[in-house]
Design a protein around this motif. Structure first.
Motif, PDB file in Angstrom:
ATOM      1  N   GLY A   1       0.025  -1.134   9.982  1.00  0.00           N
ATOM      2  CA  GLY A   1       0.723  -0.839   8.738  1.00  0.00           C
ATOM      3  C   GLY A   1       1.773   0.229   8.963  1.00  0.00           C
ATOM      4  O   GLY A   1       1.502   1.252   9.601  1.00  0.00           O
TER       5      GLY A   1
ATOM      6  N   ALA B   1       7.275  -9.113  12.785  1.00  0.00           N
ATOM      7  CA  ALA B   1       6.451 -10.130  12.131  1.00  0.00           C
ATOM      8  C   ALA B   1       6.513 -11.467  12.859  1.00  0.00           C
ATOM      9  O   ALA B   1       5.536 -12.234  12.852  1.00  0.00           O
ATOM     10  CB  ALA B   1       6.888 -10.293  10.678  1.00  0.00           C
TER      11      ALA B   1
ATOM     12  N   HIS C   1       2.751  -5.022   8.729  1.00  0.00           N
ATOM     13  CA  HIS C   1       3.124  -4.956   7.315  1.00  0.00           C
ATOM     14  C   HIS C   1       3.825  -3.628   7.039  1.00  0.00           C
ATOM     15  O   HIS C   1       3.343  -2.564   7.438  1.00  0.00           O
ATOM     16  CB  HIS C   1       1.894  -5.074   6.415  1.00  0.00           C
ATOM     17  CG  HIS C   1       2.234  -5.398   4.985  1.00  0.00           C
ATOM     18  ND1 HIS C   1       2.247  -6.697   4.514  1.00  0.00           N
ATOM     19  CD2 HIS C   1       2.593  -4.603   3.944  1.00  0.00           C
ATOM     20  CE1 HIS C   1       2.592  -6.677   3.229  1.00  0.00           C
ATOM     21  NE2 HIS C   1       2.811  -5.421   2.866  1.00  0.00           N
TER      22      HIS C   1
ATOM     23  N   ALA D   1       5.324  -9.844   4.466  1.00  0.00           N
ATOM     24  CA  ALA D   1       5.223  -8.764   5.453  1.00  0.00           C
ATOM     25  C   ALA D   1       5.675  -7.412   4.908  1.00  0.00           C
ATOM     26  O   ALA D   1       5.540  -6.403   5.606  1.00  0.00           O
ATOM     27  CB  ALA D   1       6.053  -9.105   6.690  1.00  0.00           C
TER      28      ALA D   1
ATOM     29  N   SER E   1       5.777  -4.772   1.362  1.00  0.00           N
ATOM     30  CA  SER E   1       5.424  -4.423  -0.022  1.00  0.00           C
ATOM     31  C   SER E   1       6.349  -3.323  -0.495  1.00  0.00           C
ATOM     32  O   SER E   1       6.587  -2.345   0.228  1.00  0.00           O
ATOM     33  CB  SER E   1       3.968  -3.942  -0.101  1.00  0.00           C
ATOM     34  OG  SER E   1       3.067  -4.978   0.226  1.00  0.00           O
TER      35      SER E   1
END
Length: 385
Positions: A204, A228, A235, A262, A264
C-alpha cells in the motif's frame, strides 16, 4: 520536603501576538497545520494569541466561514477578500492589528507586501515565515523573479526577522534580505499519525497533499500504472483536497489510466481517516517537483512509512537527514516503479527495524525545538523595537 520550583514566567506574558495567514482551518495543509500548531503552543505563553485569515477557502469559494471562532485556545478572526487566490486582496486586515505587540505574517503574498508597506504607520514589530515563497511552479517564472527582486525585496526590508522553513528558502531569501533571514525548519505533529503505518509489510502506497500541479499526481499515477501491470497487489491511496485540479479532474486521471481498482481517492479526509488509511500502507510516495519543506513526508515517517520521493530541493535536503528516504525521478515511470519495488523489498527483509527507524528519525522534527526557535526570533524582533 523541598517545594517545587515555580514555572518561569514567559517573557511574552504581557504581549499580544497576531498571526496573519491567507488560509487556515478548516483548510488542511502544511501551511495551515504549521500555523495552528505554533499558535496553539503559544497560548499561555502570550497574553493573547490571535490568527487573522480569510473568510472563504479557495477550494470552496461560495462557503462563508464564521467571522470569529476559538480554536485550541486562541482567537481566529476571518475577513473578506476579493481577487485571485494567487494574490487575494483583503484590506480589512489592518483593522485587526491594533492590539498587536508583535505581528507574524505567514507566506509571501498580499499580506506580506501590504503590511510591509503600511508598517511605518503602525510601528509594530513584524516577523515573517516564508513557507516556500511563491516559486511552487515554473509558471510565469520571469514575472515571479522580477517581482521577487523588486517588490518582495522592498517588502522584506520592513520585517525584523524572516524565518526560512527550509534550506532552499534560506538560500533564496538570503539573496534579498541577508541580514534578516534565519533557518527555522517547519515542525510536524508527530503524534497525529504516530506509528499508524501497517506493522507488517503491505503493498500500500500513501500520498498526502493538495491536488496542485506541483504535486504531479499525473506522474505518480503513471508510476502506479507500471506497478499494477507487474503486480495487481499494489494500491495507492491519495489523500488531499482540490486545488489546481478538482476531485473530478483527479478521478478522470485515474479512470483514463484504467486504475480504478488500484487507486483510492480520499477527498478532504479527517486526520482520523488518514490515520486509518495509513494502517493499510507501508510506503509514502510523492512526485512533487516543489515543496516548501515537506511536512507530509515527515508525518509519513512518524507513521512508519518509508518514503520514495522526487528529488526536489526540499526532499534532497531531508534525505540527507533521513537515510531511509529514497529519491526517484518520477518523469521515468518505470524507474520510479523500480525504486518503489526496491524500497518495499528492503522493508520486507527487515520490517520492524526499518519501520522503527523511520519513526525515530522523524523525532528530530518535533515542535519543542521549533517553538523555541520562534521565541528567540520574537525576542530579537522585540528588542529592536
Amino acid at each position: 520536603m523541598t517545594a517545587p520550583l515555580p514555572e518561569p514566567v514567559s517573557p511574552f506574558a504581557d504581549k499580544t501576538i497576531v498571526h496573519v495567514v491567507r488560509q487556515f482551518y478548516p483548510m488542511i495543509g502544511g501551511l495551515e497545520d504549521v500555523v495552528r500548531n505554533l499558535a496553539g503552543r503559544q497560548t499561555g505563553r502570550f497574553s493573547k494569541v490571535k490568527v487573522v485569515t480569510l473568510n472563504r477557502l479557495f477550494i470552496e469559494p461560495d462557503r462563508l466561514l464564521p467571522r470569529q471562532e476559538t480554536i485550541d485556545g486562541f482567537e481566529v478572526r476571518r475577513i473578506p477578500f476579493r481577487g485571485s487566490p494567487r494574490y487575494p486582496l483583503a484590506p480589512s486586515v489592518f483593522a485587526e492589528l491594533g492590539e498587536a505587540d508583535l505581528i507574524h505574517v505567514h507566506a509571501v503574498d498580499f499580506f506580506f507586501d501590504s503590511l510591509a508597506w503600511t508598517s511605518p504607520f503602525r510601528r509594530t514589530p513584524m516577523v515573517a515565515t516564508t513557507h516556500g515563497g511563491f516559486f511552487h511552479t515554473a509558471d510565469h517564472k520571469r514575472l515571479k523573479t522580477l517581482w521577487f527582486n523588486t517588490i518582495t525585496r522592498l517588502s522584506a526590508s520592513r520585517y525584523r526577522g524572516i524565518a526560512c522553513c527550509s534550506e532552499s528558502d534560506l538560500a533564496t531569501f538570503a539573496r534579498i534580505a541577508p541580514s534578516r533571514v534565519r533557518l527555522i525548519e517547519n515542525a510536524a505533529d508527530l503524534e497525529k499519525f504516530g506509528s499508524a503505518a501497517s506493522p507488517v509489510p503491505v503493498k500500500g502506497l500513501m500520498t498526502i497533499g493538495r491536488f496542485s500541479h506541483n504535486k504531479r499526481l499525473d506522474a505518480l499515477l503513471d508510476m502506479v500504472k507500471v506497478l499494477a501491470a507487474r503486480d495487481s497487489g499494489w494500491h495507492l491511496h491519495i489523500a488531499g483536497s482540490g486545488s489546481d485540479w478538482s476531485e473530478a479532474d483527479v478521478r478522470r486521471m485515474i479512470a483514463g489510466r484504467g486504475l480504478e481498482a488500484a487507486v483510492s481517492l480520499h477527498c478532504n479526509p479527517s486526520n482520523a481517516r488518514i490515520r486509518e488509511v495509513m494502517g493499510s500502507c507501508s510506503l509514502f510516495v510523492s512526485a512533487s517537483n516543489y515543496e516548501g519543506f515537506g511536512v507530509a513526508m515527515i508525518e509519513g515517517l512518524s507513521a512508519g512509512l518509508l518514503p520514495v520521493v522526487e528529488p526536489n530541493t526540499a526532499f534532497v535536503s531531508l534525505a540527507r537527514k533521513h537515510p531511509m528516504v529514497r529519491l526517484a525521478a518520477f518523469a521515468d515511470a518505470d524507474k520510479a516503479a523500480h525504486a518503489v519495488e526496491e524500497a518495499w523489498a528492503a522493508l520486507a527483509a527487515d520490517p520492524s527495524a526499518l519501520r522503527q527507524a523511520a519513526i525515530a528519525s522523524a523525532a528530530q522534527h518535533g515542535w519543542a525545538g521549533t517553538a523555541g526557535a520562534y521565541e528567540r526570533l520574537y525576542a530579537d524582533a522585540l528588542r529592536l523595537a
